[in-house]
Design a protein around this motif. Sequence first.
Motif, PDB file in Angstrom:
ATOM      1  N   ASN A  57     -23.184 -23.072  40.734  1.00 20.40           N
ATOM      2  CA  ASN A  57     -23.301 -23.231  39.448  1.00 20.40           C
ATOM      3  C   ASN A  57     -22.395 -22.143  38.532  1.00 20.40           C
ATOM      4  O   ASN A  57     -21.531 -21.329  39.165  1.00 20.40           O
ATOM      5  N   GLY A  58     -22.156 -22.140  37.380  1.00 17.55           N
ATOM      6  CA  GLY A  58     -21.360 -21.553  36.505  1.00 17.55           C
ATOM      7  C   GLY A  58     -21.887 -19.960  36.199  1.00 17.55           C
ATOM      8  O   GLY A  58     -21.106 -19.239  35.333  1.00 17.55           O
ATOM      9  N   THR A  59     -22.660 -19.539  37.127  1.00 14.83           N
ATOM     10  CA  THR A  59     -23.258 -18.104  36.912  1.00 14.83           C
ATOM     11  C   THR A  59     -22.653 -17.080  38.176  1.00 14.83           C
ATOM     12  O   THR A  59     -21.843 -16.740  38.248  1.00 14.83           O
ATOM     13  N   ILE A  60     -22.846 -17.992  39.342  1.00 12.99           N
ATOM     14  CA  ILE A  60     -22.317 -17.636  40.599  1.00 12.99           C
ATOM     15  C   ILE A  60     -20.700 -17.604  40.550  1.00 12.99           C
ATOM     16  O   ILE A  60     -20.365 -16.742  41.138  1.00 12.99           O
ATOM     17  N   THR A  83     -23.448 -14.491  23.922  1.00 19.34           N
ATOM     18  CA  THR A  83     -23.160 -15.473  24.951  1.00 19.34           C
ATOM     19  C   THR A  83     -24.521 -15.938  25.804  1.00 19.34           C
ATOM     20  O   THR A  83     -25.450 -15.325  25.551  1.00 19.34           O
ATOM     21  N   GLN A  84     -24.087 -16.646  26.517  1.00 25.74           N
ATOM     22  CA  GLN A  84     -25.209 -17.064  27.611  1.00 25.74           C
ATOM     23  C   GLN A  84     -25.426 -15.973  28.408  1.00 25.74           C
ATOM     24  O   GLN A  84     -24.526 -15.181  28.918  1.00 25.74           O
ATOM     25  N   ILE A  85     -26.852 -15.684  28.751  1.00 29.31           N
ATOM     26  CA  ILE A  85     -26.980 -14.307  29.524  1.00 29.31           C
ATOM     27  C   ILE A  85     -26.392 -14.208  30.962  1.00 29.31           C
ATOM     28  O   ILE A  85     -26.042 -13.260  31.301  1.00 29.31           O
ATOM     29  N   GLU A 156     -11.759 -15.814  31.977  1.00 28.85           N
ATOM     30  CA  GLU A 156     -12.221 -16.666  31.113  1.00 28.85           C
ATOM     31  C   GLU A 156     -13.513 -17.409  31.272  1.00 28.85           C
ATOM     32  O   GLU A 156     -13.611 -18.122  32.362  1.00 28.85           O
ATOM     33  N   ASP A 157     -14.739 -16.750  30.563  1.00 28.90           N
ATOM     34  CA  ASP A 157     -15.743 -17.839  30.740  1.00 28.90           C
ATOM     35  C   ASP A 157     -15.740 -19.066  29.914  1.00 28.90           C
ATOM     36  O   ASP A 157     -16.018 -18.915  28.606  1.00 28.90           O
ATOM     37  N   SER A 158     -15.068 -20.096  30.531  1.00 22.40           N
ATOM     38  CA  SER A 158     -15.040 -21.372  29.635  1.00 22.40           C
ATOM     39  C   SER A 158     -16.241 -22.217  29.908  1.00 22.40           C
ATOM     40  O   SER A 158     -15.956 -23.465  29.666  1.00 22.40           O
ATOM     41  N   ALA A 159     -17.416 -22.096  30.140  1.00 25.17           N
ATOM     42  CA  ALA A 159     -18.278 -22.705  30.481  1.00 25.17           C
ATOM     43  C   ALA A 159     -18.624 -23.988  29.555  1.00 25.17           C
ATOM     44  O   ALA A 159     -19.032 -25.064  29.907  1.00 25.17           O
ATOM     45  N   GLN A 160     -18.346 -23.574  28.277  1.00 31.64           N
ATOM     46  CA  GLN A 160     -18.738 -24.474  27.312  1.00 31.64           C
ATOM     47  C   GLN A 160     -17.527 -24.972  26.770  1.00 31.64           C
ATOM     48  O   GLN A 160     -17.390 -25.703  25.604  1.00 31.64           O
ATOM     49  N   ALA A 161     -16.281 -24.949  27.512  1.00 31.68           N
ATOM     50  CA  ALA A 161     -14.865 -25.468  26.852  1.00 31.68           C
ATOM     51  C   ALA A 161     -14.295 -26.209  27.621  1.00 31.68           C
ATOM     52  O   ALA A 161     -13.135 -26.576  27.477  1.00 31.68           O
ATOM     53  N   PHE A 181     -15.932 -22.420  34.822  1.00 33.75           N
ATOM     54  CA  PHE A 181     -16.748 -23.709  34.178  1.00 33.75           C
ATOM     55  C   PHE A 181     -18.058 -23.985  34.501  1.00 33.75           C
ATOM     56  O   PHE A 181     -18.345 -23.555  35.732  1.00 33.75           O
ATOM     57  N   SER A 182     -19.026 -24.806  33.853  1.00 35.48           N
ATOM     58  CA  SER A 182     -20.358 -24.974  34.373  1.00 35.48           C
ATOM     59  C   SER A 182     -20.516 -26.384  34.050  1.00 35.48           C
ATOM     60  O   SER A 182     -20.106 -26.831  33.155  1.00 35.48           O
ATOM     61  N   PHE A 183     -21.295 -27.094  35.077  1.00 34.09           N
ATOM     62  CA  PHE A 183     -21.780 -28.469  35.034  1.00 34.09           C
ATOM     63  C   PHE A 183     -23.312 -28.417  34.817  1.00 34.09           C
ATOM     64  O   PHE A 183     -24.053 -29.521  35.509  1.00 34.09           O
ATOM     65  N   PRO A 186     -26.854 -29.248  30.127  1.00 36.68           N
ATOM     66  CA  PRO A 186     -26.178 -29.392  28.888  1.00 36.68           C
ATOM     67  C   PRO A 186     -24.775 -29.415  28.464  1.00 36.68           C
ATOM     68  O   PRO A 186     -24.560 -29.622  27.349  1.00 36.68           O
ATOM     69  N   LYS A 187     -23.942 -29.158  29.395  1.00 37.39           N
ATOM     70  CA  LYS A 187     -22.837 -29.324  29.285  1.00 37.39           C
ATOM     71  C   LYS A 187     -21.972 -30.545  29.062  1.00 37.39           C
ATOM     72  O   LYS A 187     -22.533 -31.523  29.357  1.00 37.39           O
ATOM     73  N   ILE A 188     -20.908 -30.614  28.743  1.00 39.63           N
ATOM     74  CA  ILE A 188     -20.342 -31.807  28.356  1.00 39.63           C
ATOM     75  C   ILE A 188     -20.322 -32.884  29.338  1.00 39.63           C
ATOM     76  O   ILE A 188     -20.497 -34.034  29.302  1.00 39.63           O
TER      77      ILE A 188
HETATM   78  C1  LIG Z   1     -23.868 -22.571  30.713  1.00 37.83           C
HETATM   79  C2  LIG Z   1     -23.206 -21.161  30.653  1.00 37.83           C
HETATM   80  C3  LIG Z   1     -23.161 -20.208  31.878  1.00 37.83           C
HETATM   81  C4  LIG Z   1     -23.771 -20.674  33.001  1.00 37.83           C
HETATM   82  O1  LIG Z   1     -23.728 -21.760  33.703  1.00 37.83           O
HETATM   83  P1  LIG Z   1     -24.808 -22.140  34.628  1.00 37.83           P
HETATM   84  O2  LIG Z   1     -24.101 -23.254  35.284  1.00 37.83           O
HETATM   85  O3  LIG Z   1     -26.058 -22.683  33.896  1.00 37.83           O
HETATM   86  O4  LIG Z   1     -25.210 -21.132  35.796  1.00 37.83           O
HETATM   87  C5  LIG Z   1     -22.506 -19.258  31.820  1.00 37.83           C
HETATM   88  N1  LIG Z   1     -21.548 -18.976  30.592  1.00 37.83           N
HETATM   89  C6  LIG Z   1     -21.608 -19.578  29.415  1.00 37.83           C
HETATM   90  C7  LIG Z   1     -20.967 -19.151  28.294  1.00 37.83           C
HETATM   91  C8  LIG Z   1     -22.277 -20.898  29.572  1.00 37.83           C
HETATM   92  O5  LIG Z   1     -22.592 -21.574  28.328  1.00 37.83           O
END
Ligand SMILES: *Cc1c(COP(=O)(O)O)cnc(C)c1O
Length: 364
Positions: A57-60, A83-85, A156-161, A181-183, A186-188
């Motif tokens: 996941n995008g947290t780990i 930001t996302q927690i 770079e936390d590019s989860a939304q980008a 990045f995160s998948f 809700p992501k794209i």
């Molecule tokens: C979605 C998101 C995360 C977390 O990603 P997960 O895959 O849900 O763990 C981290 N940072 C930002 C900015 C996000 O939008």
Amino acid sequence: MSDFIPQMIPWFGDEETDAVTSYMRSGGWITEFKQTEAFERAIAAYTGSRHCIVTNNGTISLTLAAVAAGIGAGDEVIVPNYTQIATPNSVLMIGAIPVFVDVEPNTLCLDIDLVRRAITPKTRAISLVAANGRYPDAGIAAFEALAAEHGLILIEDSAQALGCFYPDGRHIGTVGAIGSFSFSVPKIISTGQGGCLVTNDDELARKLRKLKDFGRSGGGNDIHDSIGWNFKFTDVQAAIGIEQMKKLDARVALKKQMWFAYRDGLAGIDGISLFEQHVEHGPPWFIDTLAERREELIQHLKAGGIGSRVMYPPINAQEAYAFPGSYPVSERVGREGLWLPSSAQLSAVEIDRVCNAIRAFYRA
Ligand SMILES: *Cc1c(COP(=O)(O)O)cnc(C)c1O
């Protein structure tokens, strides 16, 4: 009442169904292997990075980025208060200390002047979040220079980008030492759960691969010359991800159109405002707005069959963190920030319906 318009719905089609079915029929072991490698190659090619390492996941992925970069207990990492927690939680997990800084009012990305003031001898990294696919007004080059000046690692936390670029043509997430990045749903693009890291640094890539696979010294062996965990992916998810990547460009185009449709549809309404979006360089992730009388608007939309979602509260006000200080920009988002329906598959008719409902609310 017409059909309910959710704030967000994921988008999977027959292609994903067929890919999963044919993967299952191929006798794969489900855990990550060839499909995962192909998914990683697709992301590396799209973003123009040398390496892509997929995680669960995008947290780990953010935690692994910090570990690979040598960040540990007691080190300070500067993160945005909006930001996302996961951004702060991912560094707390390894005993590092998130230091919160307010964001720019236009972009909701880190305010570089406040970052500079927050740097201490313990600061090791800056976690730059591309809020809603935007880059800071200060420019990415200013962040690169600041990090270089103080010997800090830029993460770079590019989860939304995904699908978003800097004006110089580099994909967001590929400028810092490591991009994440995160998948998530809700992501794209989504694989249900999932994340990845991109880097151009061979040594960091090697470390990241070991960290997610128990610290194994070689493929499949049980010889460990360093500590690691298990944050691997699955080939079933990768089979979905490969199909989702093929649809990314179309979604980027749809999300850009969506932003223009909202901009036109909400024009001239007093009470709600869109954030500027760098649409020429990438799509918005969600349609983010500042809305007066937000709670009433949410109820009005709900009554009209329209979903919305309150934007992230400022982290200093979250019970899990609760610390004093003044963060006017993120605090305003906490009062007025609202995400409107933002699925890529939203039709022009649906966007009209949302905008008309908002217009009626503020006229009344
Ligand atoms: C979605 C998101 C995360 C977390 O990603 P997960 O895959 O849900 O763990 C981290 N940072 C930002 C900015 C996000 O939008």
